[in-house]
Design a protein around this motif. Structure first.
Motif, mmCIF file in Angstrom:
data_model
loop_
_atom_site.group_PDB
_atom_site.id
_atom_site.type_symbol
_atom_site.label_atom_id
_atom_site.label_comp_id
_atom_site.label_asym_id
_atom_site.label_seq_id
_atom_site.Cartn_x
_atom_site.Cartn_y
_atom_site.Cartn_z
ATOM 1 N N LYS A 108 0.825 -1.211 0.000
ATOM 2 C CA LYS A 108 0.000 0.000 0.000
ATOM 3 C C LYS A 108 0.864 1.268 0.000
ATOM 4 C CE LYS A 108 -3.508 2.384 2.752
ATOM 5 N NZ LYS A 108 -4.379 2.869 1.750
ATOM 6 N N MET A 109 2.031 1.195 0.646
ATOM 7 C CA MET A 109 2.864 2.374 0.811
ATOM 8 C C MET A 109 4.337 1.991 0.670
ATOM 9 S SD MET A 109 3.030 4.942 4.089
ATOM 10 C CE MET A 109 3.533 3.675 5.232
ATOM 11 N N ILE A 110 5.090 2.837 -0.051
ATOM 12 C CA ILE A 110 6.520 2.587 -0.252
ATOM 13 C C ILE A 110 7.278 3.894 -0.032
ATOM 14 C CG2 ILE A 110 8.305 1.899 -1.893
ATOM 15 C CD1 ILE A 110 6.208 0.108 -3.226
ATOM 16 N N SER A 111 8.329 3.832 0.789
ATOM 17 C CA SER A 111 9.182 4.995 1.022
ATOM 18 C C SER A 111 10.102 5.205 -0.159
ATOM 19 C CB SER A 111 10.013 4.800 2.287
ATOM 20 O OG SER A 111 9.181 4.736 3.414
ATOM 21 N N HIS B 66 -0.660 3.973 -2.504
ATOM 22 C CA HIS B 66 -1.700 3.550 -3.444
ATOM 23 C C HIS B 66 -3.049 3.691 -2.755
ATOM 24 C CE1 HIS B 66 -3.720 0.089 -5.838
ATOM 25 N NE2 HIS B 66 -4.083 1.261 -6.291
ATOM 26 N N ASP B 67 -3.864 4.616 -3.211
ATOM 27 C CA ASP B 67 -5.212 4.823 -2.682
ATOM 28 C C ASP B 67 -6.177 4.081 -3.599
ATOM 29 O OD1 ASP B 67 -7.767 5.723 -1.997
ATOM 30 O OD2 ASP B 67 -7.028 7.713 -1.447
ATOM 31 N N GLN B 68 -6.557 2.876 -3.186
ATOM 32 C CA GLN B 68 -7.405 2.031 -4.021
ATOM 33 C C GLN B 68 -8.810 2.602 -4.177
ATOM 34 O OE1 GLN B 68 -6.926 -1.731 -1.973
ATOM 35 N NE2 GLN B 68 -5.402 -2.393 -3.472
ATOM 36 N N GLU B 69 -9.307 3.284 -3.161
ATOM 37 C CA GLU B 69 -10.657 3.835 -3.229
ATOM 38 C C GLU B 69 -10.761 4.977 -4.226
ATOM 39 O OE1 GLU B 69 -12.311 4.756 0.592
ATOM 40 O OE2 GLU B 69 -11.692 2.828 1.425
ATOM 41 N N LEU B 70 -9.750 5.847 -4.258
ATOM 42 C CA LEU B 70 -9.762 6.985 -5.183
ATOM 43 C C LEU B 70 -9.050 6.678 -6.497
ATOM 44 C CD1 LEU B 70 -9.150 9.977 -2.747
ATOM 45 C CD2 LEU B 70 -11.316 9.189 -3.727
ATOM 46 N N HIS B 71 -8.488 5.470 -6.606
ATOM 47 C CA HIS B 71 -7.793 5.037 -7.819
ATOM 48 C C HIS B 71 -6.691 6.018 -8.212
ATOM 49 C CE1 HIS B 71 -10.952 2.078 -8.257
ATOM 50 N NE2 HIS B 71 -11.841 3.059 -8.129
ATOM 51 N N ARG B 72 -5.787 6.232 -7.254
ATOM 52 C CA ARG B 72 -4.675 7.137 -7.535
ATOM 53 C C ARG B 72 -3.475 6.784 -6.679
ATOM 54 N NH1 ARG B 72 -6.308 13.147 -5.493
ATOM 55 N NH2 ARG B 72 -5.133 13.038 -3.592
ATOM 56 N N LEU B 73 -2.335 7.302 -7.085
ATOM 57 C CA LEU B 73 -1.093 7.184 -6.338
ATOM 58 C C LEU B 73 -0.791 8.558 -5.749
ATOM 59 C CD1 LEU B 73 1.007 5.149 -8.931
ATOM 60 C CD2 LEU B 73 -0.406 4.268 -7.062
#
Length: 97
Positions: free
Chosen positions: A64-67, A75-82
């Motif tokens: 979900k999250m990478i430094s 990665h925001d799956q609900e809003l379909h965006r990075l």
């Protein structure tokens, strides 16, 4: 596998490269030193940024999250965006649809 997307992959990749460029120390992701990054020419930096964007696109399919240096890509799956952030400040986002 990568993240689910509705836009053309190449368009997403180009937007992600642009957004990642706002993280000044993104080279740390590849364990590069600042001096090594400074010695790279513009073409070589673009190649590193392209590799970073591709790596993140695929890794964010399972993470979900990478430094990335002092920043983070979420990665925001609900809003379909990075979302690209440094601390609490959103630098940019890349739409996946």
């Amino acid at each position: 596998m990568g993240v689910k997307h509705g836009r053309e992959y190449n368009d997403i990749l180009q937007d992600l490269i642009q957004a990642l460029g706002k993280i000044p120390d993104r080279y740390i992701f590849f364990e590069m030193e600042e001096e090594d990054w400074a010695r790279l020419g513009e073409k070589d930096r673009l190649e590193v940024d392209e590799a970073l964007a591709e790596d993140l696109f695929y890794a964010l399919g399972s993470e979900k999250m990478i430094s990335v240096g002092s920043g983070v890509v979420i990665h925001d799956q609900e809003l379909h965006r990075l979302n690209i952030l440094i601390g609490d400040d959103e630098l940019d986002f890349v739409s996946l649809i």
